[in-house]
Design a protein around this motif. Sequence first.
Motif, PDB file in Angstrom:
ATOM      1  N   ASN A 136      60.381 185.292  49.541  1.00 14.22           N
ATOM      2  CA  ASN A 136      61.350 184.799  48.548  1.00 14.22           C
ATOM      3  C   ASN A 136      60.799 184.945  47.126  1.00 14.22           C
ATOM      4  O   ASN A 136      61.552 185.311  46.212  1.00 14.22           O
ATOM      5  N   GLN A 137      59.505 184.664  46.960  1.00 16.88           N
ATOM      6  CA  GLN A 137      58.910 184.815  45.634  1.00 16.88           C
ATOM      7  C   GLN A 137      58.942 186.283  45.187  1.00 16.88           C
ATOM      8  O   GLN A 137      59.256 186.594  44.045  1.00 16.88           O
ATOM      9  N   VAL A 138      58.607 187.168  46.172  1.00 15.92           N
ATOM     10  CA  VAL A 138      58.637 188.594  45.843  1.00 15.92           C
ATOM     11  C   VAL A 138      60.060 189.018  45.504  1.00 15.92           C
ATOM     12  O   VAL A 138      60.295 189.771  44.534  1.00 15.92           O
ATOM     13  N   ARG A 139      61.051 188.553  46.241  1.00 17.15           N
ATOM     14  CA  ARG A 139      62.458 188.881  45.975  1.00 17.15           C
ATOM     15  C   ARG A 139      62.856 188.395  44.583  1.00 17.15           C
ATOM     16  O   ARG A 139      63.544 189.110  43.845  1.00 17.15           O
ATOM     17  N   GLN A 140      62.455 187.140  44.290  1.00 12.02           N
ATOM     18  CA  GLN A 140      62.819 186.618  42.975  1.00 12.02           C
ATOM     19  C   GLN A 140      62.190 187.450  41.855  1.00 12.02           C
ATOM     20  O   GLN A 140      62.844 187.751  40.847  1.00 12.02           O
ATOM     21  N   ARG A 158      65.986 192.106  34.317  1.00 13.42           N
ATOM     22  CA  ARG A 158      65.458 192.429  32.980  1.00 13.42           C
ATOM     23  C   ARG A 158      65.670 193.918  32.655  1.00 13.42           C
ATOM     24  O   ARG A 158      66.037 194.281  31.538  1.00 13.42           O
ATOM     25  N   GLY A 159      65.383 194.717  33.704  1.00 19.88           N
ATOM     26  CA  GLY A 159      65.589 196.168  33.491  1.00 19.88           C
ATOM     27  C   GLY A 159      67.050 196.492  33.220  1.00 19.88           C
ATOM     28  O   GLY A 159      67.385 197.304  32.337  1.00 19.88           O
ATOM     29  N   ALA A 160      67.949 195.836  34.000  1.00 13.63           N
ATOM     30  CA  ALA A 160      69.382 196.086  33.807  1.00 13.63           C
ATOM     31  C   ALA A 160      69.837 195.574  32.462  1.00 13.63           C
ATOM     32  O   ALA A 160      70.615 196.231  31.745  1.00 13.63           O
ATOM     33  N   LEU A 161      69.362 194.390  32.057  1.00  7.51           N
ATOM     34  CA  LEU A 161      69.728 193.842  30.758  1.00  7.51           C
ATOM     35  C   LEU A 161      69.186 194.728  29.627  1.00  7.51           C
ATOM     36  O   LEU A 161      69.859 194.946  28.605  1.00  7.51           O
ATOM     37  N   GLY A 162      67.954 195.157  29.874  1.00  6.39           N
ATOM     38  CA  GLY A 162      67.374 196.055  28.862  1.00  6.39           C
ATOM     39  C   GLY A 162      68.188 197.324  28.743  1.00  6.39           C
ATOM     40  O   GLY A 162      68.451 197.822  27.638  1.00  6.39           O
ATOM     41  N   THR A 163      68.615 197.884  29.890  1.00  9.78           N
ATOM     42  CA  THR A 163      69.419 199.101  29.882  1.00  9.78           C
ATOM     43  C   THR A 163      70.771 198.820  29.251  1.00  9.78           C
ATOM     44  O   THR A 163      71.265 199.626  28.445  1.00  9.78           O
TER      45      THR A 163
END
Length: 184
Positions: free
Chosen positions: A138-142, A150-155
């Motif tokens: 779950n931590q890895v998924r989060q 972040r990548g999508a928002l950055g894009t």
Amino acid sequence: MKNVTDSFVSLGHWPPAGSFGLNTDILATNPINLSVVLGVLIFFGKGVLSDLLDNRKQRILNTIRNSEELRGGAVEQLEKARARLRKVEMEAEQFRVNGYSEIEQEKRNLINSTYKTLEQLENYKNETIHFEQQRAINQVRQRVFQQALRGALGTLNSCLNNELHLRTISANIAMFGSMKEITD
């Protein structure tokens, strides 16, 4: 030797009748006195001596009889004691056997209890490992989701200008509006 023969000769000489005299010749009077005393003792003492011997014999027989009775009682007590000893030895053997079987039963119970405890600990360990794996996943998924977001928002931020931004917001508002009408 002459004195001895004189004393025997004097035995043949008796004083005249009616006179009383004292014979001072010891050798002549001692055997006579001894024979008279022995005769009287044998005659009168025979019954007393016999009674004394009979009494002594009865006491000895009574003592022997009492000793036999005591010995019989002692033998009987010894047999009773031996019987009690055998009984106690059998009970002790039974206690020993029962003790060993109880010890073996307790040993088996302890082994079974330890085995169950180990199984429970193994289950708890497996559950803890599974829980920790799920938590790590779950931590890895989060983190992946956050990085992707972040990548999508950055894009999006780099690609969107004000006009495209306003059109996207208007489209989303319209979409929410139509969803609201469907649910009502």
